[in-house]
Design an enzyme around this catalytic site. Structure first.
Site, mmCIF file in Angstrom:
data_model
loop_
_atom_site.group_PDB
_atom_site.id
_atom_site.type_symbol
_atom_site.label_atom_id
_atom_site.label_comp_id
_atom_site.label_asym_id
_atom_site.label_seq_id
_atom_site.Cartn_x
_atom_site.Cartn_y
_atom_site.Cartn_z
ATOM 1 N N ASP A 92 24.159 63.731 144.241
ATOM 2 C CA ASP A 92 23.861 65.137 143.952
ATOM 3 C C ASP A 92 22.916 65.148 142.761
ATOM 4 O O ASP A 92 23.245 64.618 141.699
ATOM 5 C CB ASP A 92 25.147 65.900 143.593
ATOM 6 C CG ASP A 92 26.140 65.920 144.746
ATOM 7 O OD1 ASP A 92 25.692 65.933 145.915
ATOM 8 O OD2 ASP A 92 27.359 65.922 144.486
ATOM 9 N N ASP A 125 33.209 70.568 156.548
ATOM 10 C CA ASP A 125 34.132 70.479 155.416
ATOM 11 C C ASP A 125 35.559 70.488 155.938
ATOM 12 O O ASP A 125 35.938 71.378 156.692
ATOM 13 C CB ASP A 125 33.948 71.689 154.483
ATOM 14 C CG ASP A 125 32.656 71.574 153.675
ATOM 15 O OD1 ASP A 125 31.973 70.551 153.800
ATOM 16 O OD2 ASP A 125 32.333 72.528 152.940
#
Lengths: 199, 252
Positions: B130, B11
């Site tokens: 997702d 990230d």
């Protein structure tokens, strides 16, 4: 400069240039056919698709032929290898550079497409590139290369993929040596160690 | 045979790693390139950068970061997180990313997938999905999993692939962060539905979980925290998967 990288204006040029630097070379990006015709060694990197690649590469055909006539080593990478063949079927039938015999066709249905990931190269005939070890592939089309120019292969399910081809000082790799960690760098080093073309 | 891939995910916010592995040898643990190199040396097959910056200025930083990574990293890498337009995808690919991952923007404008596939080839057009279990099947969610789209996972998977996606990064919202293993039933159904490689994401906790994901059809498995916090090493995972009969690039 000991290797010219043909600038087709697209694709992962930065990675190829930098991988050549890591392998000890002093590469120069060039879009000048005259400079490429005289270069000691030449790398043809991959671009997006066969049609676009050929649009950009067509004007370098005679420069590449001149370089090969001088005995200069030439290496096509991924799409840069595919456009060395006679014909491609991506974006309709397109003529290739015709420096290797054979066509470039879509991988047959039934296997995972695109062919993405790492495989161990299987050497099938002698090549001064000594292809071996792990190779990273990312492509949906393959070169239907005749046995006499096929140097290493990988098997994707039942499909045989020409991973390394070569004839004289002309070479092509379907995979990405610039993304293939140590074994990829070793192959680039062997390419760079080949004698330069005559002046 | 293709080896199955292990992909650590980093990230990145404003050009810096937010969660990263604590390799003792790192001079600058916040530097995404150093993190990626360390993972490469540890045997990662590929690295995924997920940009979680909000500001537009940060997008410029991301392109510069991609340029640096492309110059130095000798394994492939994908970049995703907030890619909104074909122009943004193009900037990342030109900077040297091997793959661009699209999620919410592809849902609101699926022609984005085709534009990227035509520009760089399907192998560079990754669609991240997702999904969350609902009644029968799974629903696709957008905006980092926060919004319902009403779309069925398999329906969207097929459309994304028809439009040119060359790879799918499939995250289970139900499993993400739980460390109880990947969403195996969802993986089985998804991998049977499309011919492109599917990357399993969400739920990795033990080495065994990766082997389970491969048995369910995943071509690759992605994880973040188990690698970052050092609870698992990539070597350990690869040894375990190889022992279960999955071809791995090991030793790398």
């Amino acid at each position: 400069m000991n290797v010219a990288v043909v600038d087709l204006g697209l694709g992962n040029l930065g990675s190829v240039l930098q991988a050549l630097v890591r392998a000890g070379a002093d590469p120069q990006l060039s879009d000048d056919p005259a400079a490429i015709a005289r270069a000691p060694r030449i790398v043809l990197p991959g671009v997006a698709a066969f049609g676009l690649g050929m649009e950009r590469a067509a004007r370098f055909k005679s420069a590449l032929q001149d370089a090969l006539a001088r005995g200069a080593p030439v290496l096509g990478i991924c799409l840069g290898m595919q456009i060395l063949f006679e014909e491609g079927e991506e974006d309709g039938k397109r003529e290739g550079l015709g420096l290797f015999p054979g066509r470039v066709t879509k991988l047959p249905a039934g296997v995972a497409i695109p062919h993405i990931g790492w495989q161990r190269l299987k050497s099938v005939s002698e090549s001064p590139l000594w292809p071996s070890g792990w190779a990273y592939f990312a492509h949906s089309y393959r070169c239907e290369a005749p046995a006499e120019v096929t140097r290493a292969i990988v098997e994707h399910g039942p499909v045989r993929i020409a991973a390394v081809v070569g004839r004289g000082t002309l070479h092509g790799v379907q995979y990405h040596p610039e993304k293939s960690a140590r074994d990829g760098e070793a192959l680039l080093r062997r390419f760079l160690a080949m004698p330069e073309g005559r002046r | 045979m293709l080896t199955r891939r292990i992909i650590p995910c980093l990230d990145v916010k404003d050009g810096r790693v937010v969660k990263g592995v604590n390799f003792a040898a790192l001079r600058d643990a916040g530097d995404p390139l150093e993190q990626a190199r360390a993972y490469g040396a540890a045997g990662a097959d590929e690295v995924c950068f997920l940009d979680i910056s909000a500001s537009l200025e940060a997008r410029g930083t991301l392109v510069q970061l991609v340029e640096r990574v492309a110059r130095e990293l000798a394994i492939p890498f994908a970049v995703g997180g907030g890619v909104r337009s074909a122009a943004e995808a193009e900037a990342l690919l030109r900077a040297g990313a091997d793959k661009v991952s699209m999620n919410t923007a592809a849902l609101s404008d699926p022609s984005l997938i085709t534009a990227v596939a035509q520009m760089a080839g399907s192998q560079s057009a990754m669609v991240a999905i997702d999904a969350k279990a609902r009644g029968p099947g799974w629903e696709v969610r957008s905006h980092g999993g926060t919004r319902s789209t009403g779309r069925d996972l398999i329906d969207w998977l097929r459309e994304a692939v028809d439009r040119g996606a060359g790879e799918i990064l499939l995250t289970s919202i139900d499993h993400d962060g739980t460390r109880r293993g990947f969403a195996l039933e969802m993986l089985r159904v998804a991998t049977a539905a499309v011919p492109v490689p599917v990357i399993a994401s969400g739920g990795a906790g033990e080495a065994e979980h990766f082997a389970e994901a491969f048995a369910a059809g995943a071509a690759a498995a992605l994880a973040a925290s188990v690698f970052h916090f050092g609870s698992l090493s990539i070597g350990e995972v690869k040894e375990q998967c190889a022992a279960r009969g999955f071809p791995m690039r090991w030793p790398a």
